[in-house]
Design an enzyme around this catalytic site. Structure first.
Site, mmCIF file in Angstrom:
data_model
loop_
_atom_site.group_PDB
_atom_site.id
_atom_site.type_symbol
_atom_site.label_atom_id
_atom_site.label_comp_id
_atom_site.label_asym_id
_atom_site.label_seq_id
_atom_site.Cartn_x
_atom_site.Cartn_y
_atom_site.Cartn_z
ATOM 1 N N ASP A 47 0.913 -1.187 0.015
ATOM 2 C CA ASP A 47 0.060 -0.047 -0.013
ATOM 3 C C ASP A 47 0.760 1.233 -0.037
ATOM 4 O OD1 ASP A 47 0.859 0.048 2.414
ATOM 5 O OD2 ASP A 47 -0.973 0.097 3.573
ATOM 6 N N ASP A 102 -8.634 -7.372 -0.484
ATOM 7 C CA ASP A 102 -7.554 -7.526 0.584
ATOM 8 C C ASP A 102 -8.381 -7.161 2.089
ATOM 9 O OD1 ASP A 102 -6.973 -4.465 0.344
ATOM 10 O OD2 ASP A 102 -6.055 -5.009 2.180
ATOM 11 N N CYS A 126 -14.904 -27.953 5.485
ATOM 12 C CA CYS A 126 -13.643 -27.424 5.198
ATOM 13 C C CYS A 126 -12.348 -28.723 5.288
ATOM 14 C CB CYS A 126 -13.047 -26.255 5.965
ATOM 15 S SG CYS A 126 -11.389 -25.666 5.734
ATOM 16 N N CYS A 161 -9.248 -27.808 5.113
ATOM 17 C CA CYS A 161 -7.925 -27.333 5.443
ATOM 18 C C CYS A 161 -7.113 -28.246 6.558
ATOM 19 C CB CYS A 161 -7.969 -25.922 5.783
ATOM 20 S SG CYS A 161 -8.278 -25.687 7.595
ATOM 21 N N CYS A 203 -8.633 -28.009 9.780
ATOM 22 C CA CYS A 203 -10.296 -28.932 9.880
ATOM 23 C C CYS A 203 -9.793 -30.445 9.870
ATOM 24 C CB CYS A 203 -10.963 -28.451 9.142
ATOM 25 S SG CYS A 203 -11.778 -26.470 9.343
ATOM 26 N N HIS A 218 -7.148 -21.605 9.383
ATOM 27 C CA HIS A 218 -8.540 -22.014 8.710
ATOM 28 C C HIS A 218 -9.237 -20.641 8.046
ATOM 29 C CE1 HIS A 218 -12.545 -23.141 8.171
ATOM 30 N NE2 HIS A 218 -12.783 -22.191 9.021
HETATM 31 ZN ZN LIG Z 1 -10.555 -25.243 7.855
#
Ligand SMILES: [Zn+2]
Length: 376
Positions: free
Chosen positions: A92, A278, A316, A318, A321, A347
């Site tokens: 930025d 973002d 999920c 990930c 998880c 997560h």
């Molecule tokens: Zn997750």
């Protein structure tokens, strides 16, 4: 040459599936960019960000200028090399932090005088200086120096802020172009350079927003951002401003909405034709125990999760998880363990990046766009 933007598909309602070819990475759009304020996406290591599929992250110019200093980072080959991040980065302009974090600001046509929030030392940021700092940091995409209009702002205040932003955009672009060869990179990307985006301001006034966008388009930036949103205004206003500005922007350049938003917002804006977003929300909320899941928000501190052996988000896949339970994440939070921020953040980022992956997959079904990519 700076960036190359390829628009692959477009829906009748404006949703865009594209690809931004940057020196360090080709970024599939629409994309969500995790925020790495001080050279780190808080609590998550760079190799984990890579395995989550993050293709571009943000760095904050104000923070890195104050500590460790842009000249030190330049000497070490730029921000990518310093933090060991091989993919794309965006910095930025420093403007937003100067206005939101520092003390004793004094704004003149020339720039902004401010005191560091760290040690009270005095600094002066001009558009030219912001460009010098961003060039030294070496991000793939830099942002022009702007004044973020607060909310609410009356029309006179929004007009004055817009006048400054447009004058500073011109100066940012001139200085940036004059120093296009000053990159700190130790790798040659076949002559590829940094890119500079202009930032549309104008408060919540539609005509000012349009006027700003038109003027910036005339200046011919590599891409365009819509700034000054998510500053406390109702969500309908945010959407109205985005809907007002998008048609003014050229189709063949990336469009970035700064600082948004909640999961349903980023999905909605991506479907409207925003290519890049973002937000600190997934990372900041994670450190406070708030998880975004397919079942809605989960406040992991809640006592009801004390013996909940289910995954944080059953839908999920990930790495958090797949391995840990809600009960364990709650325990880490209660015990104040350092791992709590890390697991929660992984997560939440997986969730945000997953939304964009699904939106991109959905857009694959849209009509192909005749190639309009060009080199800048
Ligand atoms: Zn997750």
């Amino acid at each position: 040459m700076s960036l190359n933007f390829e628009l692959l598909r477009e829906t009748s309602t404006g949703g865009r599936r594209g690809r931004i070819d940057l020196p360090h990475q080709t970024v599939e759009t629409p994309v969500f960019m995790p925020v790495g304020t001080q050279g780190t996406v808080k609590a998550v290591a760079q190799d984990v960000l890579e395995s989550l599929g993050a293709e571009i992250i943000l760095g904050n110019t104000y923070h890195l200028y104050l500590r460790p200093g842009h000249e030190a980072i330049r000497r070490m080959g730029g921000l990518h090399r310093f933090i060991s991040w091989p993919r794309a980065m965006l910095t930025d302009s420093g403007g937003f932090q100067v206005f939101s974090l520092s003390d004793l600001r004094k704004v003149t046509d020339d720039g902004v005088q401010f005191r560091s929030h760290l040690d009270g030392s005095s600094h002066f940021f001009t558009p030219e200086h912001s460009m010098d700092v961003q060039i030294a940091l070496g991000a793939d995409i830099c942002m022009s120096f702007d004044e973020c209009t607060e909310y609410p702002a009356d029309r006179a205040r929004a007009e004055e802020s817009l006048r400054l932003t447009m004058a500073w955009a011109r100066r940012s672009l001139d200085h940036f172009r004059a120093h296009a060869n000053d990159v700190p990179w130790r790798v040659d990307f076949a002559g590829r350079k940094q890119s500079l985006f202009g930032i549309v301001q104008g408060g919540m006034y539609h005509d000012l927003r349009r006027q700003c966008a038109e003027r910036l388009v005339e200046m011919d930036f590599d891409g365009y951002a819509i700034g000054g949103l998510s500053v406390g205004e109702p969500r309908e206003l945010t959407m109205e401003v985005i809907a007002e500005v998008l048609p003014v922007l050229p189709k063949d350049k990336p469009r970035y909405v700064m600082g948004v938003g909640y999961p349903d917002e980023i999905e909605q804006y991506a479907r409207m034709g925003v290519d890049m977003m973002d937000c600190v929300l997934p990372t900041r909320a994670a450190r406070h125990g708030l998880l975004f899941t397919s079942e809605g928000r989960v406040n992991i501190k809640n006592k009801k999760y004390a013996e909940d052996e289910g995954p944080p988000d059953p839908a999920c896949d990930c790495m958090v998880c797949r391995r840990y339970s809600r009960a364990y994440l709650r325990h880490l939070m209660q015990a104040g363990e350092a791992l709590t921020g890390t697991l929660n953040t992984i997560h939440n980022l997986a969730y945000y990046l997953g939304i964009m992956r699904r939106v991109r997959a959905g857009l694959e079904g849209a009509a192909p766009v005749k190639p309009i990519a060009r080199e800048f």
